[in-house]
Write a protein that holds these residues in place. Structure first.
Motif, PDB file in Angstrom:
ATOM      1  N   SER A 163      78.677 -82.601  43.501  1.00 22.74           N
ATOM      2  CA  SER A 163      79.015 -83.999  43.777  1.00 22.74           C
ATOM      3  C   SER A 163      78.049 -84.965  43.093  1.00 22.74           C
ATOM      4  O   SER A 163      78.321 -86.158  43.013  1.00 22.74           O
ATOM      5  CB  SER A 163      79.006 -84.256  45.280  1.00 22.74           C
ATOM      6  N   ALA A 164      76.926 -84.450  42.583  1.00 25.26           N
ATOM      7  CA  ALA A 164      75.940 -85.330  41.952  1.00 25.26           C
ATOM      8  C   ALA A 164      76.462 -85.997  40.684  1.00 25.26           C
ATOM      9  O   ALA A 164      75.801 -86.871  40.134  1.00 25.26           O
ATOM     10  CB  ALA A 164      74.661 -84.547  41.630  1.00 25.26           C
ATOM     11  N   VAL A 165      77.669 -85.625  40.215  1.00 21.01           N
ATOM     12  CA  VAL A 165      78.181 -86.282  39.003  1.00 21.01           C
ATOM     13  C   VAL A 165      78.975 -87.550  39.308  1.00 21.01           C
ATOM     14  O   VAL A 165      79.279 -88.311  38.400  1.00 21.01           O
ATOM     15  CB  VAL A 165      79.079 -85.360  38.144  1.00 21.01           C
ATOM     16  N   VAL A 166      79.332 -87.789  40.583  1.00 21.90           N
ATOM     17  CA  VAL A 166      80.224 -88.918  40.861  1.00 21.90           C
ATOM     18  C   VAL A 166      79.578 -90.272  40.579  1.00 21.90           C
ATOM     19  O   VAL A 166      80.275 -91.273  40.449  1.00 21.90           O
ATOM     20  CB  VAL A 166      80.786 -88.889  42.305  1.00 21.90           C
ATOM     21  N   TYR A 167      78.252 -90.295  40.456  1.00 21.88           N
ATOM     22  CA  TYR A 167      77.592 -91.565  40.137  1.00 21.88           C
ATOM     23  C   TYR A 167      78.046 -92.099  38.775  1.00 21.88           C
ATOM     24  O   TYR A 167      77.965 -93.290  38.518  1.00 21.88           O
ATOM     25  CB  TYR A 167      76.067 -91.400  40.182  1.00 21.88           C
ATOM     26  N   THR A 168      78.537 -91.177  37.913  1.00 19.60           N
ATOM     27  CA  THR A 168      78.946 -91.600  36.567  1.00 19.60           C
ATOM     28  C   THR A 168      80.128 -92.556  36.594  1.00 19.60           C
ATOM     29  O   THR A 168      80.371 -93.258  35.629  1.00 19.60           O
ATOM     30  CB  THR A 168      79.330 -90.394  35.692  1.00 19.60           C
ATOM     31  N   ILE A 169      80.914 -92.540  37.700  1.00 19.38           N
ATOM     32  CA  ILE A 169      81.976 -93.546  37.800  1.00 19.38           C
ATOM     33  C   ILE A 169      81.588 -94.606  38.836  1.00 19.38           C
ATOM     34  O   ILE A 169      82.442 -95.160  39.525  1.00 19.38           O
ATOM     35  CB  ILE A 169      83.356 -92.911  38.108  1.00 19.38           C
ATOM     36  N   THR A 170      80.288 -94.850  38.932  1.00 24.64           N
ATOM     37  CA  THR A 170      79.699 -95.923  39.749  1.00 24.64           C
ATOM     38  C   THR A 170      79.850 -95.756  41.257  1.00 24.64           C
ATOM     39  O   THR A 170      79.834 -96.738  41.995  1.00 24.64           O
ATOM     40  CB  THR A 170      80.231 -97.340  39.376  1.00 24.64           C
ATOM     41  N   VAL A 171      80.031 -94.521  41.730  1.00 26.59           N
ATOM     42  CA  VAL A 171      79.971 -94.299  43.179  1.00 26.59           C
ATOM     43  C   VAL A 171      78.499 -94.341  43.580  1.00 26.59           C
ATOM     44  O   VAL A 171      77.645 -93.798  42.887  1.00 26.59           O
ATOM     45  CB  VAL A 171      80.580 -92.927  43.550  1.00 26.59           C
ATOM     46  N   MET A 172      78.192 -94.999  44.708  1.00 24.84           N
ATOM     47  CA  MET A 172      76.790 -95.109  45.115  1.00 24.84           C
ATOM     48  C   MET A 172      76.383 -93.954  46.029  1.00 24.84           C
ATOM     49  O   MET A 172      76.029 -94.156  47.190  1.00 24.84           O
ATOM     50  CB  MET A 172      76.536 -96.462  45.797  1.00 24.84           C
ATOM     51  N   ASP A 173      76.440 -92.741  45.497  1.00 31.25           N
ATOM     52  CA  ASP A 173      75.930 -91.594  46.247  1.00 31.25           C
ATOM     53  C   ASP A 173      74.424 -91.513  45.999  1.00 31.25           C
ATOM     54  O   ASP A 173      73.838 -92.464  45.465  1.00 31.25           O
ATOM     55  CB  ASP A 173      76.645 -90.312  45.790  1.00 31.25           C
ATOM     56  N   ILE A 174      73.794 -90.383  46.347  1.00 31.68           N
ATOM     57  CA  ILE A 174      72.334 -90.272  46.152  1.00 31.68           C
ATOM     58  C   ILE A 174      71.952 -90.630  44.713  1.00 31.68           C
ATOM     59  O   ILE A 174      71.080 -91.461  44.477  1.00 31.68           O
ATOM     60  CB  ILE A 174      71.848 -88.835  46.472  1.00 31.68           C
ATOM     61  N   MET A 175      72.656 -90.005  43.758  1.00 34.60           N
ATOM     62  CA  MET A 175      72.336 -90.239  42.353  1.00 34.60           C
ATOM     63  C   MET A 175      72.617 -91.686  41.947  1.00 34.60           C
ATOM     64  O   MET A 175      71.893 -92.263  41.138  1.00 34.60           O
ATOM     65  CB  MET A 175      73.138 -89.299  41.457  1.00 34.60           C
ATOM     66  N   GLY A 176      73.683 -92.272  42.490  1.00 33.81           N
ATOM     67  CA  GLY A 176      74.017 -93.655  42.172  1.00 33.81           C
ATOM     68  C   GLY A 176      72.912 -94.593  42.620  1.00 33.81           C
ATOM     69  O   GLY A 176      72.501 -95.498  41.877  1.00 33.81           O
ATOM     70  N   VAL A 177      72.419 -94.353  43.830  1.00 32.58           N
ATOM     71  CA  VAL A 177      71.339 -95.188  44.360  1.00 32.58           C
ATOM     72  C   VAL A 177      70.072 -95.013  43.507  1.00 32.58           C
ATOM     73  O   VAL A 177      69.420 -95.985  43.131  1.00 32.58           O
ATOM     74  CB  VAL A 177      71.050 -94.826  45.837  1.00 32.58           C
ATOM     75  N   VAL A 178      69.774 -93.744  43.169  1.00 29.11           N
ATOM     76  CA  VAL A 178      68.575 -93.477  42.368  1.00 29.11           C
ATOM     77  C   VAL A 178      68.673 -94.136  40.999  1.00 29.11           C
ATOM     78  O   VAL A 178      67.701 -94.691  40.493  1.00 29.11           O
ATOM     79  CB  VAL A 178      68.339 -91.953  42.234  1.00 29.11           C
ATOM     80  N   LYS A 179      69.878 -94.113  40.434  1.00 37.43           N
ATOM     81  CA  LYS A 179      70.063 -94.762  39.132  1.00 37.43           C
ATOM     82  C   LYS A 179      69.761 -96.259  39.238  1.00 37.43           C
ATOM     83  O   LYS A 179      69.087 -96.840  38.385  1.00 37.43           O
ATOM     84  CB  LYS A 179      71.499 -94.543  38.655  1.00 37.43           C
ATOM     85  N   GLY A 180      70.253 -96.873  40.328  1.00 39.95           N
ATOM     86  CA  GLY A 180      69.991 -98.293  40.560  1.00 39.95           C
ATOM     87  C   GLY A 180      68.499 -98.566  40.699  1.00 39.95           C
ATOM     88  O   GLY A 180      67.966 -99.501  40.095  1.00 39.95           O
ATOM     89  N   ILE A 181      67.821 -97.725  41.497  1.00 38.79           N
ATOM     90  CA  ILE A 181      66.382 -97.905  41.703  1.00 38.79           C
ATOM     91  C   ILE A 181      65.639 -97.755  40.373  1.00 38.79           C
ATOM     92  O   ILE A 181      64.739 -98.538  40.056  1.00 38.79           O
ATOM     93  CB  ILE A 181      65.850 -96.867  42.716  1.00 38.79           C
ATOM     94  N   ASN A 182      66.052 -96.746  39.581  1.00 38.48           N
ATOM     95  CA  ASN A 182      65.376 -96.500  38.314  1.00 38.48           C
ATOM     96  C   ASN A 182      65.489 -97.682  37.364  1.00 38.48           C
ATOM     97  O   ASN A 182      64.554 -97.985  36.635  1.00 38.48           O
ATOM     98  CB  ASN A 182      65.947 -95.252  37.637  1.00 38.48           C
ATOM     99  N   SER A 183      66.647 -98.367  37.395  1.00 38.47           N
ATOM    100  CA  SER A 183      66.794 -99.478  36.465  1.00 38.47           C
ATOM    101  C   SER A 183      65.972-100.679  36.930  1.00 38.47           C
ATOM    102  O   SER A 183      65.728-101.606  36.168  1.00 38.47           O
ATOM    103  CB  SER A 183      68.274 -99.852  36.299  1.00 38.47           C
ATOM    104  N   GLN A 184      65.524-100.660  38.216  1.00 44.76           N
ATOM    105  CA  GLN A 184      64.629-101.725  38.682  1.00 44.76           C
ATOM    106  C   GLN A 184      63.171-101.387  38.439  1.00 44.76           C
ATOM    107  O   GLN A 184      62.366-102.246  38.122  1.00 44.76           O
ATOM    108  CB  GLN A 184      64.803-101.922  40.194  1.00 44.76           C
ATOM    109  N   THR A 185      62.823-100.096  38.676  1.00 47.07           N
ATOM    110  CA  THR A 185      61.404 -99.731  38.717  1.00 47.07           C
ATOM    111  C   THR A 185      60.913 -98.992  37.475  1.00 47.07           C
ATOM    112  O   THR A 185      59.716 -98.922  37.242  1.00 47.07           O
ATOM    113  CB  THR A 185      61.126 -98.804  39.914  1.00 47.07           C
ATOM    114  N   TYR A 186      61.838 -98.373  36.739  1.00 46.31           N
ATOM    115  CA  TYR A 186      61.488 -97.532  35.590  1.00 46.31           C
ATOM    116  C   TYR A 186      60.630 -96.328  35.966  1.00 46.31           C
ATOM    117  O   TYR A 186      59.955 -95.750  35.133  1.00 46.31           O
ATOM    118  CB  TYR A 186      60.797 -98.351  34.486  1.00 46.31           C
ATOM    119  N   GLN A 187      60.649 -95.964  37.255  1.00 46.13           N
ATOM    120  CA  GLN A 187      59.875 -94.800  37.703  1.00 46.13           C
ATOM    121  C   GLN A 187      60.781 -93.566  37.704  1.00 46.13           C
ATOM    122  O   GLN A 187      61.047 -92.996  38.749  1.00 46.13           O
ATOM    123  CB  GLN A 187      59.353 -95.036  39.121  1.00 46.13           C
TER     124      GLN A 187
END
Lengths: 225, 230
Positions: A163-187
């Motif tokens: 299920s970790a691939v569903v973020y690729t269509i902008t679902v806010m699962d664990i990976m989706g949230v992490v992607k969002g955080i990464n684009s804010q923090t670059y960590q």
């Protein structure tokens, strides 16, 4: 740093768990007729479910996801149908794809389980005067459920990870949230590791849960013939 | 017919890349699997611990995340290494990152397959080898490995089929394999279904070829053995 994003991560975790829970339950319901048909004596009953299972097991989930989310909209008939309301939502597309995907795997598990019910038990049921349907209902399926349960447990965990691939269509699962955080923090390192720990904790919890269920149902004892 | 609005050759290139990526990952994965299995059945508790840690951690984390970790997660490590060696922009190529991630995952599952297979080889055979004066590596090469292959092959075959599908994940780090090529083509032509469906057919075609090859391998590996039939 991580604490600040904990509520968001928790939300993502809930989305992941919700998607997986719905997919494995609805997938199981879809898989029961498919699995029974796959174990049929007649080739024309086996054929269609075989094509279904072959397609969904032979192609990547990511591809299936894109086929549903981006691909289907190519057809005007779909865009004008009443389903479009759902099919343009990433969440629903993820849910539909995951369900169809896991149903194919569960159907195969069920087929294997049905086929490994000892032949003597089926003969005994028939000798007692049970019809084919009764034998299926009272002997074969309850037996197959126990045989197939450990494999079903594995499938749940594989689905959780897939299920970790569903973020690729902008679902806010664990990976989706992490992607969002990464684009804010670059960590990247930090939050990918956090995601890894979250998945690890969930998979370990699920593994233990299935072990408990297997012990309750005395699966191991029932495997001895 | 296979022109697909000019994107046919691109899809073929993508297919070739997918094949290369899968083979490179399997090579790494088999090596890690052998090492992992040897560690897990060794007498050394530390090695057993390392083996157990490897399999449980890798198998508990999604393949997607390993791919992203291998590519983006290693950025600062490589920046540091790069500045040390005088190239501050050093990064892993998507191919290497993908191979590392998929090989790591394949290796963790292969460890379990190899472990089961190693335990299936009677200890007496190793003892016989020792009695004949063979050295440890020679026993492994001449006695253990050929039989290991036979027992482990069906399990490894399944893992390879899974790996083939996981190669699609490397499109997320922009490696130009089938999935990525299909994505590019559908963005350009606005015909996503056509290209994703074609890509699906390519994966199915590869699956059929691999299954046929595995069948041949298994028959070869089982020469002289009578198959147990129920």
């Amino acid at each position: 740093m991580v604490a600040r994003f904990l509520p968001a991560l928790l939300d993502g975790m809930l989305v992941t768990l919700e998607l997986v829970a719905v997919a494995i339950v609805v997938g199981l319901i879809l898989a029961i007729p498919l699995g029974i048909a796959r174990a049929s004596r007649h080739w024309y009953v086996r054929a269609l479910p075989y094509i279904y299972v072959f397609f969904f097991r032979g192609t990547p989930l990511l591809l299936q996801l894109f086929l549903v989310y981006y691909g289907i909209s190519q057809f005007e008939a779909v865009r004008e149908s009443i389903f479009w309301h759902y099919l343009r939502e990433p969440y629903w597309c993820a849910l539909i794809t995951m369900t169809l995907h896991t149903a194919a795997y569960i159907a195969e598990i069920l087929r294997g389980a049905i086929q490994s019910v000892p032949g003597g038990e089926v003969e005994a049921a028939r000798a007692l005067g049970m019809s084919r349907r009764q034998a299926l209902q009272y002997i074969i399926l309850p037996r197959a459920v126990r045989i197939g349960l450990p494999a079903y447990g594995n499938e749940v965990i594989l689905m959780l990870k897939a299920s970790a691939v569903v973020y690729t269509i902008t679902v806010m699962d664990i990976m989706g949230v992490v992607k969002g955080i990464n684009s804010q923090t670059y960590q990247f390192e930090l939050f990918y590791l956090v995601a890894g720990v979250i998945y690890l904790v969930i998979t370990i919890a699920f593994t233990q849960l299935f072990k408990l269920v297997e012990r309750w149902l005395k699966i191991e004892a029932s495997q001895k013939r | 017919m296979l022109d697909l609005q000019g994107f046919g050759p691109a899809l073929l290139e993508g297919t070739w890349m997918t094949i290369r990526l899968s083979l490179a990952s399997v090579a790494l994965g088999l090596l890690l699997g052998l090492l992992g299995a040897s560690a897990k059945i060794s007498g050394n508790p530390l090695l057993r611990g390392v083996g157990g840690f490897y399999t449980s951690v890798v198998r508990g984390i999604p393949e997607t995340l390993w791919v992203l970790l291998a590519y983006y997660g290693t950025t600062s490590i490589f920046n540091y290494l790069g500045s040390f060696f005088g190239n501050p922009y050093l990064t892993l190529s998507p191919f290497i990152a993908g191979t590392m991630a998929l090989g790591l995952c394949f290796g963790a599952y292969a460890t379990e397959v190899f472990r089961g297979a190693l335990l299936a080889i009677p200890n007496g055979q190793k003892e016989a080898g020792l009695a004949l004066g063979m050295s440890g590596p020679r026993i492994f090469w001449r006695i253990t490995l050929p039989q290991l292959w036979r027992v482990a092959l069906p399990g490894l075959g399944n893992l390879y089929l899974i790996l083939l599908k996981d190669t699609a994940l490397v499109s997320l780090i922009s490696l130009e394999e089938i999935m990525r090529k299909a994505q590019v083509a559908s963005n350009a032509t606005k015909e996503p279904f056509t290209f994703y469906f074609t890509a699906a057919m390519i994966y199915l075609g590869l699956t059929v070829i691999i299954m046929a090859a595995l069948h041949v391998f298994e028959r070869r590996a089982n020469r002289g053995f009578v198959r147990t039939e129920l």
